[in-house]
Enzyme design. Structure first.
Site, short mmCIF file in Angstrom:
data_model
loop_
_atom_site.label_atom_id
_atom_site.label_comp_id
_atom_site.label_asym_id
_atom_site.label_seq_id
_atom_site.Cartn_x
_atom_site.Cartn_y
_atom_site.Cartn_z
N GLY A 1 20.51 48.54 12.08
CA GLY A 1 20.04 47.77 10.68
C GLY A 1 20.44 48.36 9.06
N ASN B 1 17.93 41.67 20.31
CA ASN B 1 16.77 42.13 20.24
C ASN B 1 16.29 41.66 18.89
OD1 ASN B 1 14.66 43.97 19.76
ND2 ASN B 1 15.51 45.71 19.30
N GLU C 1 13.35 52.45 17.60
CA GLU C 1 12.28 52.31 16.53
C GLU C 1 10.91 52.67 17.14
OE1 GLU C 1 13.38 48.23 15.70
OE2 GLU C 1 15.15 48.98 14.45
N HIS D 1 13.67 51.88 22.70
CA HIS D 1 14.32 51.72 21.58
C HIS D 1 14.20 52.69 20.34
CE1 HIS D 1 15.66 49.67 17.86
NE2 HIS D 1 16.44 48.82 18.68
N LYS E 1 13.27 41.77 17.42
CA LYS E 1 12.25 42.88 17.08
C LYS E 1 11.11 42.08 16.66
CE LYS E 1 16.19 45.82 15.84
NZ LYS E 1 16.72 46.65 14.94
N GLU F 1 22.82 53.35 21.10
CA GLU F 1 22.63 52.78 19.67
C GLU F 1 22.49 54.09 18.81
OE1 GLU F 1 20.78 48.56 20.10
OE2 GLU F 1 19.09 49.94 20.23
N SER G 1 24.21 47.39 14.02
CA SER G 1 24.98 46.59 13.19
C SER G 1 26.18 45.92 13.98
CB SER G 1 25.31 47.40 12.01
OG SER G 1 24.45 47.99 11.61
P1 PGA Z 1 20.91 45.83 14.49
O1 PGA Z 1 19.95 46.17 15.58
O2 PGA Z 1 22.01 44.94 15.08
O3 PGA Z 1 20.13 45.02 13.37
O4 PGA Z 1 21.48 47.20 14.04
C1 PGA Z 1 20.28 46.65 16.80
C2 PGA Z 1 19.29 47.05 17.53
O5 PGA Z 1 18.31 47.83 17.23
O6 PGA Z 1 19.18 47.10 18.87
#
Ligand code: PGA
Length: 253
Positions: free
Chosen positions: A174, A10, A98, A96, A12, A168, A214
């Protein structure tokens, strides 16, 4: 039945169209010939046409980061399933955290988007996961159950088999804090039993459940070796070719 491992990147809000081509070119050598793992990258909408060209003939599939529930209309800033499938895109991330956190996405809109994706010929990767506050208040299972029942509600047995679920935990996204393999496995097993309760053991056994939060080349093998973890949804590390390569390699073993 062994489920095929699935590693999805992803990206983003990162990478212009030209940068996307560069990154896919760097990745394609690294994942070439790894036939036992499905590999997907999800660049921003604006980069999708160039991404499709760059990924053509490689072992990398290209997906979108979101999809709207209507085919067209007065929905400024949104993108519909036919706009994606005309490019040859056949997968989209839905719900997601976010999107839920910053753009008011709810279980209801997640459900609408999931259904529209399926009807429009896209394979949705539907995200669920609890916040730190919810985990600390011992609400992890109830939150994930609610997201499953409402976000993935009203789907037929045929439809549920055509999607992927991503667990997640919001506190792990992140932040560099990964769920331990046991914490992740516990929630994956919970999701699998929800699938079983609602659709039966045969279907529960088929649907892939990815872990996200992460994931890096260093922690991927341990997470992916858990019984109910069938791959990873990778944010930050998917932008680094060596890291992504390491995660795909971990999925192989
Ligand atoms: P990240 O993000 O690996 O940077 O923690 C995962 C995601 O948001 O799908």
């Amino acid at each position: 039945m062994a489920r095929r491992q699935f590693i999805a990147g992803n990206w983003k809000m990162n990478k212009t169209p030209n940068e996307t081509v560069e990154l896919i070119n760097a990745l394609k050598e690294k994942v070439a010939g790894i036939n036992e793992v499905d590999v997907l990258v999800c660049p921003p909408f604006t980069a999708l046409p160039k991404a499709m060209d760059a990924a053509a003939g490689t072992d990398i599939d290209v997906g979108a980061q979101n999809v709207h529930w209507e085919e067209s209309g007065a929905f400024t800033g949104e993108i519909s399933a036919p706009m994606l499938t005309e490019l040859g895109v056949n997968c989209a991330i839905v719900g997601h955290s976010e999107r839920r956190q910053y753009f008011a996405e709810t279980d209801e809109t997640v459900n609408n988007r999931t259904k529209a994706a399926l009807e429009g010929g896209l394979h949705p990767i539907v995200c669920v996961g609890e916040s730190l506050e919810q985990r600390e208040a011992d609400q992890t299972t109830s939150v994930v159950k609610r997201q499953f029942e409402n976000g993935l509600g009203n789907l037929s047995a045929d439809e549920i088999q055509q999607l992927t679920i991503a667990y997640e935990p919001v506190w792990a996204i992140g932040t560099g804090k990964t769920a331990t393999p046991d914490q992740a496995q516990e929630m994956h097993a919970c999701l699998r039993s929800l699938l079983e309760e609602n659709y039966g053991a045969g279907i529960a056994d088929k649907v892939r459940i990815l872990y996200g939060g992460s994931v890096k080349s260093k922690n991927a093998a341990e997470l992916l070796s858990q019984q109910d973890i069938d791959g990873a949804l990778v944010g930050g590390a998917s932008l680094k070719p060596e890291e992504f390569e390491g995660i795909v390699a971990a999925a192989r073993s």
